[in-house]
Design an enzyme around this catalytic site. Sequence first.
Site, PDB file in Angstrom:
ATOM      1  N   ARG A  39      -2.340  11.748   7.481  1.00  0.00           N
ATOM      2  CA  ARG A  39      -1.210  11.449   6.595  1.00  0.00           C
ATOM      3  C   ARG A  39      -0.441  12.729   6.265  1.00  0.00           C
ATOM      4  O   ARG A  39       0.012  12.935   5.140  1.00  0.00           O
ATOM      5  CB  ARG A  39      -1.671  10.769   5.307  1.00  0.00           C
ATOM      6  CG  ARG A  39      -2.451   9.490   5.514  1.00  0.00           C
ATOM      7  CD  ARG A  39      -1.605   8.398   6.174  1.00  0.00           C
ATOM      8  NE  ARG A  39      -2.401   7.191   6.326  1.00  0.00           N
ATOM      9  CZ  ARG A  39      -3.172   6.941   7.370  1.00  0.00           C
ATOM     10  NH1 ARG A  39      -3.219   7.804   8.379  1.00  0.00           N
ATOM     11  NH2 ARG A  39      -3.868   5.832   7.450  1.00  0.00           N
ATOM     12  N   SER A  59       0.383   1.615   0.538  1.00  0.00           N
ATOM     13  CA  SER A  59      -0.792   2.355   0.047  1.00  0.00           C
ATOM     14  C   SER A  59      -0.344   3.569  -0.761  1.00  0.00           C
ATOM     15  O   SER A  59       0.426   4.394  -0.271  1.00  0.00           O
ATOM     16  CB  SER A  59      -1.658   2.807   1.225  1.00  0.00           C
ATOM     17  OG  SER A  59      -2.109   1.696   1.964  1.00  0.00           O
ATOM     18  N   GLU A 115      -0.525   9.436  -1.532  1.00  0.00           N
ATOM     19  CA  GLU A 115       0.068   9.427  -0.203  1.00  0.00           C
ATOM     20  C   GLU A 115       1.592   9.492  -0.306  1.00  0.00           C
ATOM     21  O   GLU A 115       2.266   9.889   0.632  1.00  0.00           O
ATOM     22  CB  GLU A 115      -0.362   8.143   0.513  1.00  0.00           C
ATOM     23  CG  GLU A 115      -0.026   8.060   1.970  1.00  0.00           C
ATOM     24  CD  GLU A 115      -0.683   6.888   2.658  1.00  0.00           C
ATOM     25  OE1 GLU A 115       0.009   6.213   3.435  1.00  0.00           O
ATOM     26  OE2 GLU A 115      -1.870   6.639   2.424  1.00  0.00           O
TER      27      GLU A 115
END
Length: 331
Positions: free
Chosen positions: A154, A227, A323
């Site tokens: 990520r 998310s 994130e």
Amino acid sequence: MREGVNLQRYNTFGLPAIAERYLALTDVGQLSGEAFTEQPALVLGGGSNLVLLERIPGLTVHVLLSGIESTDGNGRFRVRAGTDWNQFVRYTLERGCPGMENLILIPGTVGAAPVQNIGAYGAEVAEFITAVHAWEYGKGMVELTPEDCAFGYRDSRFKREPGRFLITAVDFNLSERRPLKLEYGAIAEELERAGITDPTPRDVANAVTHIRRSKLPDWFFLGNSGSFFKNPVVERSHYGNLRETYADLPAYPIDDAYVKLPAGWLIDRAGLRGAGNERVGTYERQALVMVNRGGASGGDILAFSRHVQETVAEKFGVDLEPEVQVVGNQD
């Protein structure tokens, strides 16, 4: 160039945020214009994976370059940055170029995909990228190799060096036939439920689509960014200690020393699934997703996310890292 533009309808959380100056990028020729001598405070694509605070100072560039720029007919594509990610994945499957079926239905644009190195169900977009085309401030157009992009979990160079590059197009290679990725339990369970024993890439895409739609809210009706937290990576010894108390704690091996834990499971078992207040909370079907229940500000989202982090750290000794990208200033 426009001033004082409200970005509420341009971000999937539906957060009110006023851009001091706003420019829609519809042609790469604009990049050599006077406006692009300045690094933008925000490069906006589909508006996912963002928490916008009330004021966005400086320049916001909205990347609206879209479409397939070129393809060789054998699984190699150059795609403009403003192209909808899900539409592109469906396009590749329709043309018999599988590989990215696990990444279907992720919100956002193609240009945002390498920034976050988006991933789902055991796949990451970095596996398929062969080059990223971008405008580098102070230099002009550049082409970056995957090594130049420094992809991580990520993560990427674009995320670590914000404001340096503006992505205009991405090259993908789907010519290589890869084995299907079925190791994430939810996919195997969904295929079994459907009675499919010899799945095709389209079967996997359908399974992932069903899973995501059953667990994740549609941002058009309930603002969210997908998310919110990364799945944390912990030492195997720490995981072993947690298993003594939580025997059903899942983990995904990284190497001999580390494993990845599902952040959604940790938040859920900390008693936070569906928690929150009238403005913001976690989604009742998936604790990893933060939602704007109506009238939330970016500050509300951040305050509740800190509560989630503190609760999980206290219960499990695990730090959750957001994130999402946070941009702007609070009033």
